[in-house]
Design a protein around this motif. Structure first.
Motif, PDB file in Angstrom:
ATOM      1  N   PRO A  63     -18.534  34.392 -92.308  1.00  8.63           N
ATOM      2  CA  PRO A  63     -17.807  35.597 -91.711  1.00  8.63           C
ATOM      3  C   PRO A  63     -18.559  36.110 -90.201  1.00  8.63           C
ATOM      4  O   PRO A  63     -17.831  36.760 -89.532  1.00  8.63           O
ATOM      5  CB  PRO A  63     -17.415  36.547 -92.513  1.00  8.63           C
ATOM      6  N   SER A  64     -19.570  35.805 -90.149  1.00 10.83           N
ATOM      7  CA  SER A  64     -20.541  36.196 -89.097  1.00 10.83           C
ATOM      8  C   SER A  64     -20.257  35.421 -87.804  1.00 10.83           C
ATOM      9  O   SER A  64     -20.530  35.836 -86.935  1.00 10.83           O
ATOM     10  CB  SER A  64     -21.901  36.327 -89.366  1.00 10.83           C
ATOM     11  N   LYS A 109     -17.744  45.975 -91.169  1.00  6.88           N
ATOM     12  CA  LYS A 109     -18.025  46.991 -92.017  1.00  6.88           C
ATOM     13  C   LYS A 109     -19.352  47.793 -92.034  1.00  6.88           C
ATOM     14  O   LYS A 109     -20.422  47.032 -91.802  1.00  6.88           O
ATOM     15  CB  LYS A 109     -17.769  46.250 -93.563  1.00  6.88           C
ATOM     16  N   GLU A 137     -27.716  47.726 -94.128  1.00  6.50           N
ATOM     17  CA  GLU A 137     -28.890  46.769 -93.624  1.00  6.50           C
ATOM     18  C   GLU A 137     -28.780  45.966 -92.642  1.00  6.50           C
ATOM     19  O   GLU A 137     -29.749  45.224 -91.950  1.00  6.50           O
ATOM     20  CB  GLU A 137     -28.847  46.077 -95.171  1.00  6.50           C
ATOM     21  N   GLU A 138     -27.882  46.110 -91.945  1.00  6.40           N
ATOM     22  CA  GLU A 138     -27.591  45.256 -90.474  1.00  6.40           C
ATOM     23  C   GLU A 138     -27.951  46.141 -89.264  1.00  6.40           C
ATOM     24  O   GLU A 138     -27.749  45.562 -88.194  1.00  6.40           O
ATOM     25  CB  GLU A 138     -26.229  44.531 -90.435  1.00  6.40           C
ATOM     26  N   GLN A 192     -25.001  38.315 -97.171  1.00 10.65           N
ATOM     27  CA  GLN A 192     -25.749  37.165 -97.103  1.00 10.65           C
ATOM     28  C   GLN A 192     -27.054  37.178 -97.359  1.00 10.65           C
ATOM     29  O   GLN A 192     -28.022  37.856 -96.832  1.00 10.65           O
ATOM     30  CB  GLN A 192     -25.563  36.428 -95.685  1.00 10.65           C
ATOM     31  N   ASP A 207     -33.261  38.848 -97.009  1.00  9.96           N
ATOM     32  CA  ASP A 207     -32.086  38.989 -96.140  1.00  9.96           C
ATOM     33  C   ASP A 207     -31.829  37.769 -95.268  1.00  9.96           C
ATOM     34  O   ASP A 207     -32.758  37.061 -94.688  1.00  9.96           O
ATOM     35  CB  ASP A 207     -32.153  40.089 -95.321  1.00  9.96           C
ATOM     36  N   HIS A 242     -30.026  37.747 -92.629  1.00 10.87           N
ATOM     37  CA  HIS A 242     -29.877  38.162 -91.136  1.00 10.87           C
ATOM     38  C   HIS A 242     -31.308  38.061 -90.388  1.00 10.87           C
ATOM     39  O   HIS A 242     -32.065  39.059 -90.843  1.00 10.87           O
ATOM     40  CB  HIS A 242     -29.205  39.518 -91.238  1.00 10.87           C
ATOM     41  N   TYR A 278     -27.218  34.682 -88.604  1.00  7.04           N
ATOM     42  CA  TYR A 278     -27.479  34.788 -89.973  1.00  7.04           C
ATOM     43  C   TYR A 278     -28.258  33.239 -90.330  1.00  7.04           C
ATOM     44  O   TYR A 278     -27.351  32.572 -90.935  1.00  7.04           O
ATOM     45  CB  TYR A 278     -26.209  35.086 -90.917  1.00  7.04           C
ATOM     46  N   SER A 281     -34.899  43.078 -95.861  1.00  7.53           N
ATOM     47  CA  SER A 281     -34.743  43.573 -97.181  1.00  7.53           C
ATOM     48  C   SER A 281     -35.113  42.716 -98.053  1.00  7.53           C
ATOM     49  O   SER A 281     -34.835  41.097 -97.726  1.00  7.53           O
ATOM     50  CB  SER A 281     -33.209  43.672 -97.408  1.00  7.53           C
ATOM     51  N   ALA A 340     -35.041  48.345 -98.916  1.00  3.85           N
ATOM     52  CA  ALA A 340     -34.346  48.409 -97.695  1.00  3.85           C
ATOM     53  C   ALA A 340     -35.136  48.829 -96.444  1.00  3.85           C
ATOM     54  O   ALA A 340     -36.274  49.414 -96.466  1.00  3.85           O
ATOM     55  CB  ALA A 340     -33.131  49.501 -97.274  1.00  3.85           C
ATOM     56  N   PRO A 341     -35.077  48.038 -95.249  1.00  5.83           N
ATOM     57  CA  PRO A 341     -35.862  48.109 -94.352  1.00  5.83           C
ATOM     58  C   PRO A 341     -36.175  49.580 -93.929  1.00  5.83           C
ATOM     59  O   PRO A 341     -37.290  49.898 -93.305  1.00  5.83           O
ATOM     60  CB  PRO A 341     -35.673  47.220 -93.133  1.00  5.83           C
ATOM     61  N   ARG A 342     -35.119  50.448 -93.621  1.00  5.93           N
ATOM     62  CA  ARG A 342     -35.198  51.576 -92.965  1.00  5.93           C
ATOM     63  C   ARG A 342     -36.059  52.472 -93.843  1.00  5.93           C
ATOM     64  O   ARG A 342     -36.969  53.247 -93.472  1.00  5.93           O
ATOM     65  CB  ARG A 342     -33.871  52.170 -92.710  1.00  5.93           C
TER      66      ARG A 342
END
Lengths: 857, 112
Positions: A826-827, A849, A853-854, B23, B37, B39, B46, B87, B107-109
């Protein structure tokens, strides 16, 4: 300091040839073009150009390629350039020159005047010399006129350096050539009788007829056409048919301005100058071919350059003197290497001579030694000039001779022979005679600026940037200096392999290693990385040509090789089917269009004459390829470090200028080398004539058709750092060219570093293109048979990677975006622009959405 | 979360799996399996799972195929730019199946 003109005074330079331009450069480096008004007057319509390489205009170069500078560069230095203007008089009392441009005369005042007027070709006073079809060989315009003159047979008058150049040029035009020389041998000024005989045999073996000891008595029109040259009668009584006559029988200094201005001339013409290159009027200098120094004029460029330097230094208030030049020269004429230096004819009283002659391989070498045999005075080399640099330097540096000087010219053999190492030269020895750079200057640059490659030495000292004959010496000096400094050049591939790519390639072949695991176990450590894995994958593919997606090779492949497609910025791929030579049928064009439409692909024509289909999703790649293969296409290897394309122009099939069928040849080459994995990508092109529409000179290997076959160019590329390919061999037939390419490509694959293109690889070879010639043509390493066999095996093992992949379910299962789902990714989002899809920019994507994390801060 | 069979993953290679809408790159490196991750923050694509798996000083890493940034597979830290971190999720292999403790992301943050 009285010789230094006051600030803002005017210096006028008459003549913008090679030497005149060198003077301007020397003035600019000394800041004199800022502190003075410098006016340069040239009668030719263009800036100074490299007259030494005029013949290259026949090999496809154009006038601009020979230019030594540009108007903009000269303006940047503060130089006033006046082209297509001629000085017709010098008034020394008034300190002016009179200029004749088109129309009114004009005068220009000077405080210092430099004459760099060069020379005119000498045309012997024979009847018929005015007939159309008679030419001289001096300017770009002369060459253009010769090229435009249709001819089948020709006579070159004069068998000196220029005459043999002209003969070669005519031969290249397909003209049957006769050379007429008054002296009893060719190159009478450079070589002795023995050398001349050897040279003659070589030249005649190329189909050139040589007449020595005779002159042209008469030039007559042809029977068919009385308005142009038809035949030439020689003083020997012989008559030769000729549609063209080129005079290259020596030069005459252009001293008429000086003569009219009352300046003293030399005994054989030329403006008489002292060691500072000043004429009898201390305000007027003369340099280059128009000057007569100690009674001698110089027709070669190196002494002219030295004179230019002396005048610039004198004007800057330095103490510099011209000590006289000799006829030292190293060149390659009609494929024969000739070198002559110092007292080549043993004119020194009681000089001793050592010589070596081998009529089988066509080599002659002679050394002229001082009466006590301790110093080298000069020499002649024919057929092999590899020792020219060290020997000619030994003359100027007065290097002591070894006990057995013959060792210096005998062929190298195990345990003996060799030559005079550069280590034996003193620091004062001149390595580069074009730019007058000594060994000491080179060593200082290497030590002071911590240089480590020859190209840096060239940039810092200018050594090696003239004729290039000293480059091997520079490399030797560098090697010795680096060794002294204890520098070990580390060429390890990465932390996992303590060896170079070249060593690894040899180990792989030597031990028959067929997987990364084996290579790592025997020669490496750790687990491997993104540097060594693709490098080893490429080596294995070059050596054995197994499928890159075989299970053992899969983890080694970068994403392009892993999915046999080129990754794009959004994670989709592009697909490029092979279109050999850029030739494609209407049906295949339609087929590509149909596939593109079905899979929503963006279409773009590439620079390599193919069609790029972009925006393919990973999971669609097999279906796209199945459709293309069904239409008769195969993989174009656009994704691999491999042969990409062989471009072509339409050639003799369609083009009215074409002389060979470039399309057919390009297709044959592309099919021969398709899929060949190499250290970097390989591109090629074939042009059907010297107009070069396929841009072959910007390719890793380029082919340009000639009337007699093909010229082969090697080591070019476009891209970020464009490199012009170098002419390797001329007039090859197709089979010889292919054999040479087999050797070239395998030698590159064997010895280049990872991701090193052919141009940088070639530049890294000590001795450059000459060395490459010795390896590939003369088989100096004795590996040509191996190289050809390796290439044959590679060609034999070729399979279309996509056809094979489609047959193997194990390979196909990897073409899905998710290992646990059949969902589409979907990306990947497209928008339409100009009727085609393209990746959506961030601001064009539907609101995703919220997924913390993105989000990147 | 049970995701795939180990034998569906090629040795020393990455593969992407979809966990919910996320993903995740599952990467086999030697005997270990990592989840990181998919991404690539440098390109926005991705694609991390399609990179080359290797080691640097014995530490397993994967390099993104886009601009070749390498990431430590244990921590997600970018080896070329330690201010960037992906991540990662704990993984275990049981009975030939690969399980990811999804929801337990580092999580990265949180790390920054």
């Amino acid at each position: 300091m009285s010789a230094t003109p006051r600030a803002a005074s005017t210096l006028v330079v008459v003549g913008h040839g090679m030497v005149g331009h060198r003077l301007v450069e020397e003035l600019a480096t000394r800041g004199l073009t800022r502190s003075h008004r410098v006016v340069v007057i040239g009668e030719e319509p263009r800036v100074a150009y490299d007259r030494v390489h005029l013949t290259e205009l026949f090999g496809g170069k154009v006038a601009e390629d020979l230019a030594m500078t540009t108007r903009a560069e000269l303006e940047g230095w503060g130089v006033e350039l006046r082209l297509a203007e001629r000085v017709v008089a010098i008034d020394r009392e008034q300190g002016t020159v009179t200029l004749a441009a088109t129309g009114a005369a004009q005068t220009l005042a000077w405080d210092r005047l430099v004459l760099a007027t060069g020379s005119t070709p000498f045309v012997p006073p024979v009847p018929g010399k005015e007939l159309p079809g008679c030419f001289v060989y001096r300017t770009i315009e002369d060459i253009d006129a010769i090229r435009a003159w249709p001819a089948r047979t020709g006579v070159v008058v004069g068998g000196g350096l220029l005459g043999l150049e002209a003969a070669n040029a005519l031969r290249g035009m397909g003209v049957e050539v006769h050379v007429v020389e008054l002296a009893p041998r060719l190159l009478a000024m450079q070589v002795d009788d023995t050398g001349g005989a050897l040279l003659r045999a070589k030249v005649e073996s190329l189909g050139v007829t040589v007449h020595t000891g005779t002159t042209v008595a008469r030039i007559e029109p042809g029977e068919g056409d009385p308005s142009r040259v038809g035949r030439v009668a020689l003083s020997s009584g012989e008559t030769v048919n000729a549609d063209i006559v080129v005079f290259s029988a020596g030069i005459r200094p252009r001293d008429e301005l000086a003569r009219a201005a009352g300046l003293e001339l030399g005994p054989r013409g030329g403006v008489a100058v002292d060691d500072r290159c000043a004429t009898r009027d201390p305000r007027v200098f003369a340099i280059g071919e128009c000057a007569s120094h100690r009674g001698a004029t110089h027709g070669l460029v190196a002494p002219g350059y030295q004179m230019a330097r002396v005048v610039a230094a004198t004007l800057a208030g330095e103490d510099a003197r011209f000590e006289g030049g000799d006829g030292s020269a190293k060149l390659k004429l009609l494929g024969v290497e000739v070198g002559s230096f110092g007292d080549a004819f043993a004119a020194t009283p009681r000089a001793r001579v050592v010589s070596f002659q081998d009529t089988i391989s066509g080599v002659y070498k002679k050394l002229v030694l001082s009466p006590d045999g301790k110093r080298l005075l000069g020499g002649v080399l024919v057929g092999d000039t590899s020792s020219y640099g060290s020997l000619s330097s030994a003359v100027t540096a007065e290097t002591p001779m070894p006990k057995a000087p013959e060792e210096l010219i005998l062929p190298a053999r195990a345990g003996g022979g060799g030559g005079l190492g550069v280590d034996a030269l003193s620091a004062a020895a001149t390595l580069c005679s074009c730019h007058n750079v000594t060994k000491g200057t080179v060593i200082d640059a290497i030590r002071g600026k911590r240089l480590s490659v020859v190209s840096e030495i060239k940039a810092c000292t200018r050594a090696g940037t003239g004729c290039g004959s000293c480059v091997t010496l520079l490399a030797d000096v560098l090697k010795i200096e680096l060794k002294k400094a204890g520098v070990a050049v580390a060429n390890h591939l990465c932390e996992h392999f303590p060896c170079s790519r070249q060593e690894l390639y040899h180990l792989v072949r030597l031990h028959g290693l067929r997987s990364f695991a084996e290579v790592l176990e025997r020669h490496g450590q750790g687990g491997g990385c993104e540097i060594c894995k693709p490098a080893v994958a490429s080596i294995l593919a070059s050596a054995w040509n197994e499928h890159v997606l075989d299970k053992k090779h899969l983890p080694l492949q970068d994403t392009n090789d892993r999915y046999l497609a080129n990754i794009q910025r959004d994670g989709t791929y592009s697909v490029v089917p092979r279109v050999p030579g850029g030739e494609i049928t209407p049906d295949r064009l339609i087929a590509i269009g149909r596939v593109a439409k079905e899979y929503g692909l963006y279409c773009k024509i590439t620079g390599g004459q193919r069609i790029d289909l972009l925006g393919a999703r990973l999971e669609d790649l097999p279906a796209i390829w199945a459709a293309l293969i069904a239409e008769g296409f195969e993989s174009g290897h656009a994704y691999g470090k491999a042969l990409r394309t062989v471009k072509s122009c339409v050639g003799s099939t369609w083009c009215r200028y074409g002389v060979q069928d470039s399309v057919s040849f390009a297709i044959r080459l592309e099919q021969r080398y398709r899929g060949l994995r190499s250290p970097h990508k390989l591109k090629s092109a074939v042009s059907g004539c010297a107009r070069e529409c396929a841009e072959a000179q910007s390719k890793d290997f380029g082919v340009i058709a000639t009337e007699r076959g093909y010229n082969l160019y090697l080591g070019g590329n476009g891209g970020m750092k464009p490199a012009h390919a170098q002419l390797f061999l001329t007039d090859l037939d197709e089979a010889s060219l292919v054999r040479m390419l087999d050797r070239y490509l395998m030698f590159y694959i064997r010895t280049a570093d990872r991701l090193q293109r052919t141009s940088t690889w070639l530049a890294s070879l000590e001795g450059g293109i000459e060395y490459l010639r010795s390896v590939l043509v003369d088989d100096s390493l004795g590996i040509c048979a191996e190289l050809e066999a390796e290439m044959a095996a590679n060609i034999e093992a070729y399979r279309c990677e996509w056809t094979e992949t489609l047959r193997d379910p194990g390979k196909l299962r990897r073409f899905r975006p998710f290992a646990n789902s059949d969902a589409r990714d979907p990306s990947i989002v497209f928008v339409t622009e100009r009727g085609q899809p393209r990746p959506a920019r961030a601001d064009e994507r539907p609101m995703a959405k919220a997924d913390p994390e993105e989000v990147t801060s | 979360m049970d995701v795939v069979a180990l034998e569906d993953l090629d040795p020393d290679t990455g593969a992407c799996v979809l966990l919910g809408a996320t993903q995740v790159a599952l990467v086999r490196a030697g005997d270990a399996v990592y989840a990181i991750d998919n991404h690539d923050p440098f390109s926005g694509a991705y694609v991390v799972s399609r990179g080359i798996v290797g080691d640097a000083g014995g530490v397993h890493k994967i390099s993104s195929p886009m601009y070749k940034h390498a990431f430590d597979l244990r921590t997600g830290v970018c080896l070329d730019d330690p201010s960037v971190r992906l991540s990662t999720w704990p993984v275990r292999v049981r009975g030939g199946r690969v399980e990811v403790l999804f929801g337990a992301a580092v999580a990265p943050r949180a790390a920054a």
